[in-house]
Scaffold this motif. Structure first.
Motif, PDB file in Angstrom:
ATOM      1  N   THR A  86       3.780  57.244  63.160  1.00  0.00           N
ATOM      2  CA  THR A  86       3.466  55.905  63.632  1.00  0.00           C
ATOM      3  C   THR A  86       3.588  54.936  62.462  1.00  0.00           C
ATOM      4  O   THR A  86       3.852  55.329  61.319  1.00  0.00           O
ATOM      5  N   LYS A  87       3.359  53.662  62.735  1.00  0.00           N
ATOM      6  CA  LYS A  87       3.250  52.700  61.655  1.00  0.00           C
ATOM      7  C   LYS A  87       2.007  53.046  60.830  1.00  0.00           C
ATOM      8  O   LYS A  87       1.002  53.515  61.367  1.00  0.00           O
ATOM      9  N   ALA A 191      -0.430  57.769  58.255  1.00  0.00           N
ATOM     10  CA  ALA A 191      -0.109  57.447  59.648  1.00  0.00           C
ATOM     11  C   ALA A 191      -0.437  58.651  60.515  1.00  0.00           C
ATOM     12  O   ALA A 191      -0.822  59.715  60.018  1.00  0.00           O
ATOM     13  N   TYR A 192      -0.284  58.483  61.835  1.00  0.00           N
ATOM     14  CA  TYR A 192      -0.378  59.613  62.746  1.00  0.00           C
ATOM     15  C   TYR A 192       1.002  60.262  62.832  1.00  0.00           C
ATOM     16  O   TYR A 192       2.032  59.581  62.729  1.00  0.00           O
ATOM     17  N   LEU A 202       5.193  58.100  71.002  1.00  0.00           N
ATOM     18  CA  LEU A 202       5.078  57.397  69.731  1.00  0.00           C
ATOM     19  C   LEU A 202       4.749  55.919  69.956  1.00  0.00           C
ATOM     20  O   LEU A 202       3.911  55.349  69.253  1.00  0.00           O
ATOM     21  N   LEU A 205       1.069  55.510  70.814  1.00  0.00           N
ATOM     22  CA  LEU A 205       0.215  55.606  69.642  1.00  0.00           C
ATOM     23  C   LEU A 205       0.273  54.327  68.804  1.00  0.00           C
ATOM     24  O   LEU A 205      -0.756  53.860  68.292  1.00  0.00           O
ATOM     25  N   ASN A 206       1.460  53.767  68.656  1.00  0.00           N
ATOM     26  CA  ASN A 206       1.577  52.506  67.919  1.00  0.00           C
ATOM     27  C   ASN A 206       0.840  51.382  68.646  1.00  0.00           C
ATOM     28  O   ASN A 206       0.221  50.519  68.006  1.00  0.00           O
TER      29      ASN A 206
END
Length: 233
Positions: A86-87, A191-192, A202, A205-206
């Motif tokens: 992720t970011k 990040a994750y 993804l 999650l972001n």
């Protein structure tokens, strides 16, 4: 979008303020543990924590052993080739760890010289960085069941370099000296991590992280765990 009743979360349960075991009740606590539970609540599922180790968490995530890895997962080029990130939401410098009783290496000063043994844990982001940084010192990559604290304590290594999330636990040991990396050594971004190939997951999650930043809940949780100054906007 979530078909199951559980969210399987890979985590490394020995990182103070990030994801660590409460000695009294055995429950995971810390910033990432809080956020993992908030993510599960957003999805209306039960979080199931899958404890692993720093050297194994990326492989476990890559194989699909969990839905997401949350807990001091530093981004590096080698890791990014195996899992999707992720970011970033946290950052922190690498740290040099030495025995207080030893004057052979004073933190980062004089580390890269002939005869000095620099230890790193296998799979840690510090391994990649030190492979690029060191020119004269010997790099000693430590794999379980060995650990870096034992190696510097026994004198088989002069200094142990690790990432910021891991270094937080070592700062609690009065026998050790922990020095953050100088500015010419890049900070680690956290990040994750998820298995590659699922762009919708993804994106979810972001979106979760963005919402937590916007509503201030990430900052409030980070403040509770003394990580507010490490947040990435």
């Amino acid at each position: 979008m979530w078909a199951r009743r559980e969210l399987h979360v890979c985590t490394v349960p020995d990182l103070p303020s990030v994801s660590s075991r409460n000695a009294r009740n055995g429950e995971l606590e810390g910033l990432d543990a809080e956020m993992a539970r908030a993510l599960a609540a957003r999805l209306n599922v039960r979080p199931v924590f899958m404890p692993t180790t720093p050297d194994a968490v990326v492989g476990m995530t890559e194989r699909g052993g969990c839905d997401v890895a949350i807990g001091g997962i530093g981004i590096s080029p080698a890791r990014a080739a195996r899992v999707a990130f992720t970011k970033p939401y946290l950052s922190g410098p690498l740290a040099a760890v030495t025995q207080r009783s030893s004057g052979r290496v004073q933190g980062w000063a004089g580390m890269d010289r002939p005869g000095v043994v620099v230890a790193v844990a296998v799979g840690n982001v510090a391994e990649e960085v030190m492979r690029q940084q060191l020119r004269s010192a010997e790099l000693f990559v430590i794999s379980p069941p060995l650990n870096a604290e034992q190696e510097i304590g026994a004198g088989r290594a002069d200094v142990f370099v690790t990432d910021h999330a891991d270094s937080r636990r070592l700062r609690e040991d009065d026998m050790l000296r922990v020095a953050d990396a100088p500015r010419n050594v890049a900070d680690t971004l956290y990040a994750y991590a998820v298995p590659r190939g699922n762009n919708a997951w993804l994106a979810e999650l972001n979106a979760f992280l963005a919402a937590r930043k916007t509503d201030g809940s990430l900052a409030r949780a980070a403040t509770r765990w003394n990580l507010r100054d490490r947040l990435v906007n």
